[in-house]
Enzyme design. Structure first.
Site, PDB file in Angstrom:
ATOM      1  N   ARG A  21       5.676 -28.926   4.893  1.00 37.15           N
ATOM      2  CA  ARG A  21       6.766 -28.956   5.876  1.00 37.15           C
ATOM      3  C   ARG A  21       7.767 -27.875   5.495  1.00 37.15           C
ATOM      4  O   ARG A  21       8.071 -27.681   4.320  1.00 37.15           O
ATOM      5  CB  ARG A  21       7.465 -30.326   5.906  1.00 37.15           C
ATOM      6  CG  ARG A  21       6.700 -31.413   6.645  1.00 37.15           C
ATOM      7  CD  ARG A  21       6.594 -31.168   8.161  1.00 37.15           C
ATOM      8  NE  ARG A  21       5.854 -32.212   8.852  1.00 37.15           N
ATOM      9  CZ  ARG A  21       4.548 -32.194   9.113  1.00 37.15           C
ATOM     10  NH1 ARG A  21       3.806 -31.152   8.741  1.00 37.15           N
ATOM     11  NH2 ARG A  21       3.975 -33.187   9.763  1.00 37.15           N
ATOM     12  N   HIS A  81       1.783 -23.092  11.857  1.00 32.08           N
ATOM     13  CA  HIS A  81       1.362 -24.495  11.738  1.00 32.08           C
ATOM     14  C   HIS A  81      -0.060 -24.692  12.276  1.00 32.08           C
ATOM     15  O   HIS A  81      -0.307 -25.529  13.140  1.00 32.08           O
ATOM     16  CB  HIS A  81       2.357 -25.409  12.464  1.00 32.08           C
ATOM     17  CG  HIS A  81       2.474 -26.749  11.815  1.00 32.08           C
ATOM     18  ND1 HIS A  81       3.684 -27.348  11.554  1.00 32.08           N
ATOM     19  CD2 HIS A  81       1.529 -27.614  11.340  1.00 32.08           C
ATOM     20  CE1 HIS A  81       3.481 -28.524  10.979  1.00 32.08           C
ATOM     21  NE2 HIS A  81       2.186 -28.693  10.828  1.00 32.08           N
ATOM     22  N   GLU A 105      10.952 -24.028  12.582  1.00 31.26           N
ATOM     23  CA  GLU A 105       9.770 -23.706  13.404  1.00 31.26           C
ATOM     24  C   GLU A 105       9.823 -24.297  14.804  1.00 31.26           C
ATOM     25  O   GLU A 105       9.160 -23.804  15.717  1.00 31.26           O
ATOM     26  CB  GLU A 105       8.485 -24.155  12.703  1.00 31.26           C
ATOM     27  CG  GLU A 105       8.286 -25.661  12.607  1.00 31.26           C
ATOM     28  CD  GLU A 105       6.951 -26.030  11.944  1.00 31.26           C
ATOM     29  OE1 GLU A 105       6.682 -25.533  10.841  1.00 31.26           O
ATOM     30  OE2 GLU A 105       6.193 -26.809  12.557  1.00 31.26           O
TER      31      GLU A 105
HETATM   32  P1  NAD Z   1      -0.385 -37.873   1.301  1.00 28.43           P
HETATM   33  O1  NAD Z   1       0.584 -38.934   1.646  1.00 28.43           O
HETATM   34  O2  NAD Z   1      -1.816 -38.231   1.119  1.00 28.43           O
HETATM   35  O3  NAD Z   1       0.095 -37.129  -0.029  1.00 28.43           O
HETATM   36  C1  NAD Z   1       1.418 -36.806  -0.300  1.00 28.43           C
HETATM   37  C2  NAD Z   1       1.596 -36.873  -1.804  1.00 28.43           C
HETATM   38  O4  NAD Z   1       2.947 -36.471  -2.089  1.00 28.43           O
HETATM   39  C3  NAD Z   1       1.408 -38.285  -2.387  1.00 28.43           C
HETATM   40  O5  NAD Z   1       0.510 -38.249  -3.485  1.00 28.43           O
HETATM   41  C4  NAD Z   1       2.820 -38.691  -2.792  1.00 28.43           C
HETATM   42  O6  NAD Z   1       2.848 -39.549  -3.953  1.00 28.43           O
HETATM   43  C5  NAD Z   1       3.421 -37.341  -3.108  1.00 28.43           C
HETATM   44  N1  NAD Z   1       4.874 -37.376  -3.157  1.00 28.43           N
HETATM   45  C6  NAD Z   1       5.737 -38.226  -2.545  1.00 28.43           C
HETATM   46  N2  NAD Z   1       6.993 -37.952  -2.903  1.00 28.43           N
HETATM   47  C7  NAD Z   1       6.933 -36.912  -3.759  1.00 28.43           C
HETATM   48  C8  NAD Z   1       7.906 -36.185  -4.479  1.00 28.43           C
HETATM   49  N3  NAD Z   1       9.209 -36.500  -4.396  1.00 28.43           N
HETATM   50  N4  NAD Z   1       7.495 -35.168  -5.262  1.00 28.43           N
HETATM   51  C9  NAD Z   1       6.162 -34.877  -5.372  1.00 28.43           C
HETATM   52  N5  NAD Z   1       5.201 -35.533  -4.719  1.00 28.43           N
HETATM   53  C10 NAD Z   1       5.572 -36.542  -3.925  1.00 28.43           C
HETATM   54  O7  NAD Z   1      -0.201 -36.760   2.418  1.00 28.43           O
HETATM   55  P2  NAD Z   1      -1.241 -35.620   2.816  1.00 28.43           P
HETATM   56  O8  NAD Z   1      -2.142 -36.130   3.898  1.00 28.43           O
HETATM   57  O9  NAD Z   1      -1.838 -35.038   1.601  1.00 28.43           O
HETATM   58  O10 NAD Z   1      -0.266 -34.568   3.501  1.00 28.43           O
HETATM   59  C11 NAD Z   1       0.670 -33.828   2.749  1.00 28.43           C
HETATM   60  C12 NAD Z   1       1.635 -33.149   3.683  1.00 28.43           C
HETATM   61  O11 NAD Z   1       0.925 -32.139   4.415  1.00 28.43           O
HETATM   62  C13 NAD Z   1       2.210 -34.065   4.780  1.00 28.43           C
HETATM   63  O12 NAD Z   1       3.412 -34.632   4.341  1.00 28.43           O
HETATM   64  C14 NAD Z   1       2.421 -33.163   5.948  1.00 28.43           C
HETATM   65  O13 NAD Z   1       3.798 -32.804   5.968  1.00 28.43           O
HETATM   66  C15 NAD Z   1       1.597 -31.922   5.649  1.00 28.43           C
HETATM   67  N6  NAD Z   1       0.588 -31.619   6.665  1.00 28.43           N
HETATM   68  C16 NAD Z   1       0.551 -30.354   7.174  1.00 28.43           C
HETATM   69  C17 NAD Z   1      -0.405 -30.010   8.125  1.00 28.43           C
HETATM   70  C18 NAD Z   1      -0.508 -28.602   8.678  1.00 28.43           C
HETATM   71  O14 NAD Z   1      -1.144 -28.405   9.726  1.00 28.43           O
HETATM   72  N7  NAD Z   1       0.035 -27.611   8.030  1.00 28.43           N
HETATM   73  C19 NAD Z   1      -1.316 -30.984   8.581  1.00 28.43           C
HETATM   74  C20 NAD Z   1      -1.258 -32.270   8.012  1.00 28.43           C
HETATM   75  C21 NAD Z   1      -0.301 -32.583   7.075  1.00 28.43           C
END
Ligand code: NAD
Length: 330
Positions: free
Chosen positions: A234, A295, A263
């Protein structure tokens, strides 16, 4: 369910229509995003279906509630753009698509690393103009480098495993450690140590108050000179003006972003004939060592199928008064 689907493009309509044959929800498509200016369109709908840049703040949620909307169905995993407390207060169910090809996003992060490093985008343009020179195309071996992964959930873990396959030392930071990754050879450190040790840092944590501007001047100062930073998570995880300063000083050697703090006004739109008012993205676009995609990390056919399938099932479950597994409030 009578559903107003916002921020739709041709590909959203194509995939939702294809999978809706077995659900028969009444879907009305709007190209506009859902926000304070468009919420009046939701009168008479049971549900709204939204994406990453729709803005469901308190005011929008209050109006959704007075318009009779009972469901917010996100076509994405992140929900930082929805005031969850207010939705709960108004008894509006919020559902999401928790995973839709985490591989797609992890692979896109790797694409950003390889492109920035080996400059294939520049080589492509040069060769089309019969310029076969190698000047200024020098890259570095990814093999043996230290890659720091912040957030080792679904996407971060897959990304870490790909980088292990490249022969990198992969280190992680997360509030919750992933045993499977540790077994695969990933070592966890605290955030400052990760900043100090990494040649490449990739962000995969959610945007929450604790992670807002996680990478700011103070963080950049702790990193190696010339570090590569990749953000497919994000935009607001990075303080953009601090990143620009770090790029100008050379501290930040490469920046690859698929997401951007502001964005909402730019991404998913063709603005090629418009004046870009956002000075920070304009400045970022001038750096030779910055790569921006709008994105598109999620944008594979497998992910689009999963988004459509899960979104429609979430609506069906709620229609049949079953609490979906993917409900994130109440
Ligand atoms: P997920 O929930 O499986 O993983 C997120 C991880 O971040 C977890 O392991 C959690 O413990 C950790 N976390 C939480 N708070 C934290 C902190 N303060 N410091 C460090 N780590 C922390 O999520 P995911 O499916 O792996 O997705 C990750 C991110 O990717 C989403 O939040 C979303 O914003 C982004 N995303 C982007 C796209 C894209 O098209 N670019 C698509 C899907 C998701």
């Amino acid at each position: 369910m009578k559903t107003a689907v916002f921020s739709t493009k041709s590909y959203d309509r194509e995939y939702l229509n294809r999978f809706n044959k077995s659900h028969s929800h009444e879907l009305t498509y709007f190209e506009a995003p859902l926000n304070e200016n468009t919420v009046n369109l939701t009168v008479g709908y049971d549900a709204v279906c939204v994406f990453v840049n729709d803005n469901l703040n308190k005011k929008v949620i209050d109006e959704l509630s007075s318009n009779g909307v009972k469901v917010i169905a996100l076509r994405c995993a992140g929900f930082n753009n929805v005031n969850l407390d207010q939705a709960t207060k108004k008894k509006i169910a919020v559902v999401r698509v928790p995973t839709y090809s985490p591989q797609a996003v992890a692979e896109h992060a790797v694409a950003l690393i390889l492109t920035l490093n080996r400059k294939t985008h520049k080589a492509y343009n040069r060769i089309r103009e019969s310029n076969f020179s190698l000047e200024r195309l020098t890259g570095f071996d990814i093999y043996g480098k230290t890659v720091g992964v912040i957030g080792t959930g679904h996407i971060g873990a897959l990304f870490a495993k790909i980088m292990l396959g490249f022969g990198c030392h992969v280190i992680g930071y997360d509030v919750k450690e992933n045993q499977d990754l540790m077994d695969a050879g990933v070592k966890y450190y605290d955030l400052d140590e990760l900043f100090e040790k990494s040649d490449v840092i990739s962000l995969h944590c959610p945007l929450i108050p604790a992670t807002h501007h996680l990478l700011d001047k103070e963080a950049f100062d702790k990193m190696k000179n010339g570090v590569m930073v990749i953000n497919t998570s994000r935009g607001a995880l990075i303080n953009t003006s601090d990143a620009i300063a770090a790029l100008k000083s050379g501290k930040l050697g490469y920046l690859g972003i698929d997401v951007y703090e502001q964005e909402e006004k730019l991404f998913f739109k063709d603005l090629s004939e418009e004046i870009i008012e956002d000075d920070e993205i304009s400045r970022l676009m001038t750096f030779p060592n910055v790569l921006i995609t709008s994105h598109q990390g999620f944008f594979t056919k497998e992910a689009l199928e999963e988004i459509a399938r899960t979104t429609l099932k979430n609506l069906t479950d709620l229609d049949q008064e079953k609490k979906p597994d993917n409900q994130i409030n109440g």
